[in-house]
Design an enzyme around this catalytic site. Sequence first.
Site, PDB file in Angstrom:
ATOM      1  N   LYS A  48       0.848  -1.203   0.000  1.00 43.16           N
ATOM      2  CA  LYS A  48       0.000   0.000   0.000  1.00 43.16           C
ATOM      3  C   LYS A  48       0.881   1.249   0.000  1.00 43.16           C
ATOM      4  O   LYS A  48       2.077   1.178   0.284  1.00 43.16           O
ATOM      5  CB  LYS A  48      -0.910  -0.013   1.229  1.00 43.16           C
ATOM      6  CG  LYS A  48      -0.161   0.068   2.565  1.00 43.16           C
ATOM      7  CD  LYS A  48      -1.077  -0.169   3.758  1.00 43.16           C
ATOM      8  CE  LYS A  48      -0.279  -0.126   5.054  1.00 43.16           C
ATOM      9  NZ  LYS A  48      -1.069  -0.593   6.208  1.00 43.16           N
ATOM     10  N   ARG A 146     -10.454   0.595  15.466  1.00 45.66           N
ATOM     11  CA  ARG A 146     -10.347   1.455  14.296  1.00 45.66           C
ATOM     12  C   ARG A 146     -11.386   0.978  13.285  1.00 45.66           C
ATOM     13  O   ARG A 146     -12.425   1.593  13.142  1.00 45.66           O
ATOM     14  CB  ARG A 146      -8.919   1.379  13.740  1.00 45.66           C
ATOM     15  CG  ARG A 146      -8.619   2.372  12.658  1.00 45.66           C
ATOM     16  CD  ARG A 146      -7.170   2.329  12.201  1.00 45.66           C
ATOM     17  NE  ARG A 146      -6.774   1.048  11.633  1.00 45.66           N
ATOM     18  CZ  ARG A 146      -5.588   0.819  11.061  1.00 45.66           C
ATOM     19  NH1 ARG A 146      -4.683   1.787  11.007  1.00 45.66           N
ATOM     20  NH2 ARG A 146      -5.294  -0.355  10.570  1.00 45.66           N
ATOM     21  N   TYR A 278      14.121  31.812   4.672  1.00 47.54           N
ATOM     22  CA  TYR A 278      12.894  32.390   5.252  1.00 47.54           C
ATOM     23  C   TYR A 278      13.045  32.593   6.758  1.00 47.54           C
ATOM     24  O   TYR A 278      13.572  31.721   7.458  1.00 47.54           O
ATOM     25  CB  TYR A 278      11.718  31.434   5.049  1.00 47.54           C
ATOM     26  CG  TYR A 278      11.131  31.403   3.667  1.00 47.54           C
ATOM     27  CD1 TYR A 278      10.580  32.549   3.100  1.00 47.54           C
ATOM     28  CD2 TYR A 278      11.078  30.213   2.960  1.00 47.54           C
ATOM     29  CE1 TYR A 278      10.003  32.488   1.834  1.00 47.54           C
ATOM     30  CE2 TYR A 278      10.499  30.149   1.698  1.00 47.54           C
ATOM     31  CZ  TYR A 278       9.973  31.293   1.141  1.00 47.54           C
ATOM     32  OH  TYR A 278       9.405  31.230  -0.098  1.00 47.54           O
ATOM     33  N   MET A 326       9.898  24.922   0.276  1.00 44.51           N
ATOM     34  CA  MET A 326       9.143  23.944  -0.507  1.00 44.51           C
ATOM     35  C   MET A 326      10.034  23.179  -1.490  1.00 44.51           C
ATOM     36  O   MET A 326       9.871  21.985  -1.692  1.00 44.51           O
ATOM     37  CB  MET A 326       8.006  24.657  -1.259  1.00 44.51           C
ATOM     38  CG  MET A 326       6.979  23.715  -1.845  1.00 44.51           C
ATOM     39  SD  MET A 326       5.695  24.574  -2.764  1.00 44.51           S
ATOM     40  CE  MET A 326       4.706  25.306  -1.459  1.00 44.51           C
TER      41      MET A 326
HETATM   42  C1  LIG Z   1      -0.259  -1.605   6.833  1.00 43.18           C
HETATM   43  C2  LIG Z   1      -0.799  -2.879   7.298  1.00 43.18           C
HETATM   44  C3  LIG Z   1       0.052  -3.958   7.584  1.00 43.18           C
HETATM   45  C4  LIG Z   1       1.556  -3.850   7.529  1.00 43.18           C
HETATM   46  O1  LIG Z   1       2.070  -3.271   8.702  1.00 43.18           O
HETATM   47  P1  LIG Z   1       3.646  -3.204   8.922  1.00 43.18           P
HETATM   48  O2  LIG Z   1       3.848  -2.689  10.280  1.00 43.18           O
HETATM   49  O3  LIG Z   1       4.186  -2.282   7.880  1.00 43.18           O
HETATM   50  O4  LIG Z   1       4.152  -4.590   8.734  1.00 43.18           O
HETATM   51  C5  LIG Z   1      -0.522  -5.170   7.911  1.00 43.18           C
HETATM   52  N1  LIG Z   1      -1.852  -5.312   7.997  1.00 43.18           N
HETATM   53  C6  LIG Z   1      -2.701  -4.286   7.748  1.00 43.18           C
HETATM   54  C7  LIG Z   1      -4.168  -4.501   7.857  1.00 43.18           C
HETATM   55  C8  LIG Z   1      -2.208  -3.034   7.408  1.00 43.18           C
HETATM   56  O5  LIG Z   1      -3.050  -2.034   7.174  1.00 43.18           O
END
Ligand SMILES: *Cc1c(COP(=O)(O)O)cnc(C)c1O
Length: 391
Positions: A48, A146, A278, A326
């Site tokens: 992801k 969550r 800046y 930036m």
């Molecule tokens: C992001 C995620 C992981 C991976 O977590 P890491 O700490 O990077 O290994 C695993 N399971 C879910 C559901 C996630 O959202």
Amino acid sequence: MFRVSTNLGINQTSRPTWTEIDLDVIRANFESVRNFVGREYKYLAVVKADAYGHGAIECAKELEKAGVDWLGVAIIEEAIQLRKAGIKRPILCFGGVWNGQEAQFLEYNITPVVLSLEQASILNSFAESKGRRMNFHLKIDTGMNRVGVRFESLPEFVEGIAELNSIRLEGVMTHFATADDLDEIDFTNRQIQRFEAGCRLLQEKGFNPELLDLANSPGSIVHPNARGNMVRLGGVLYGLGDDILPKGIPLPELKPALSLHTRIALIKELPKGESIGYGRTFITKRKSVIASIPIGYDDGFSRRLSGKSSALLRGKRMPIVGRISMDWLLVDITDLAGKAKIEVGERVTLIGESGEEKILAADLAGESNTISYEITCGIGNRVRREFLKKV
Ligand SMILES: *Cc1c(COP(=O)(O)O)cnc(C)c1O
């Protein structure tokens, strides 16, 4: 015009600010973790967020070749991108099913994680209308609070899905809140117990999901009782173990796969007493040589690092001075320039190694009050990627 003084035959008509992602290192990290955790488990590689800033397509291809069983993404767009790039392994989409996405799950053969009975019904109605049966994984919320079906509500959920004949429960998962924290081991164990109770309930009701996964990177490595029959690895694949794994326990060997580089755009000499950047937050205390570096907070180099971090030049650590803006930051190279002729176009490293010196994403994270994941995820899309691979 600058003169290119080091390697990389990259197209130098664009700004020379780039990451190098070593795919061999990613493969080696995977193999190292698999040897440590055990070959008897299945492995889901989490790619992801563009593989935590490392490039999802290339990383997924490499990990697919290295033998991972599944790939994991947060949103369906990420999964479709992988399918369009030719990824064949099963893809699990953690982000649930949003109304209207069902057709894409079917078309691209992507497996959704279902987070509620409502999502299960949406999926079921769609599958039924197409005369198809679609697989899904269930996320049980065992204490993260969550997303997912909260463990107390599982009986209702199970009753609900018993009537949904066009979807099939292929996997059950949960997610840990504190797998990286050994002081919270009781909480992690409670999450594991709730997960196991949930799986028993499902079994009693006639469901036989073949995949049971709980553990993220720290969960897989630190808690052998949390491995189910599949583990979901993210950070460790990219070598981001330094701030997400506990210290003082046996760990697999890992190496950072990403480094971040740029080149000096401009060098100027300033007299003592000049302000820089800046807000005039830095005043030269001596006659100074300042290098202008073409990377800024849009590229992921946070403004919060102003006055804190450093850059590596010719194996030496040089302070970043003044505010990070930036598109630019400024480096005080006075000490080095006193000893050698530093030239425009020389390579500067912001994450990675130079000579004996090394800067980790975790170092920048520590200096900006976050974790290494946010550092690599935050590298902006103006920064080009170079993928390294020996074989
Ligand atoms: C992001 C995620 C992981 C991976 O977590 P890491 O700490 O990077 O290994 C695993 N399971 C879910 C559901 C996630 O959202």
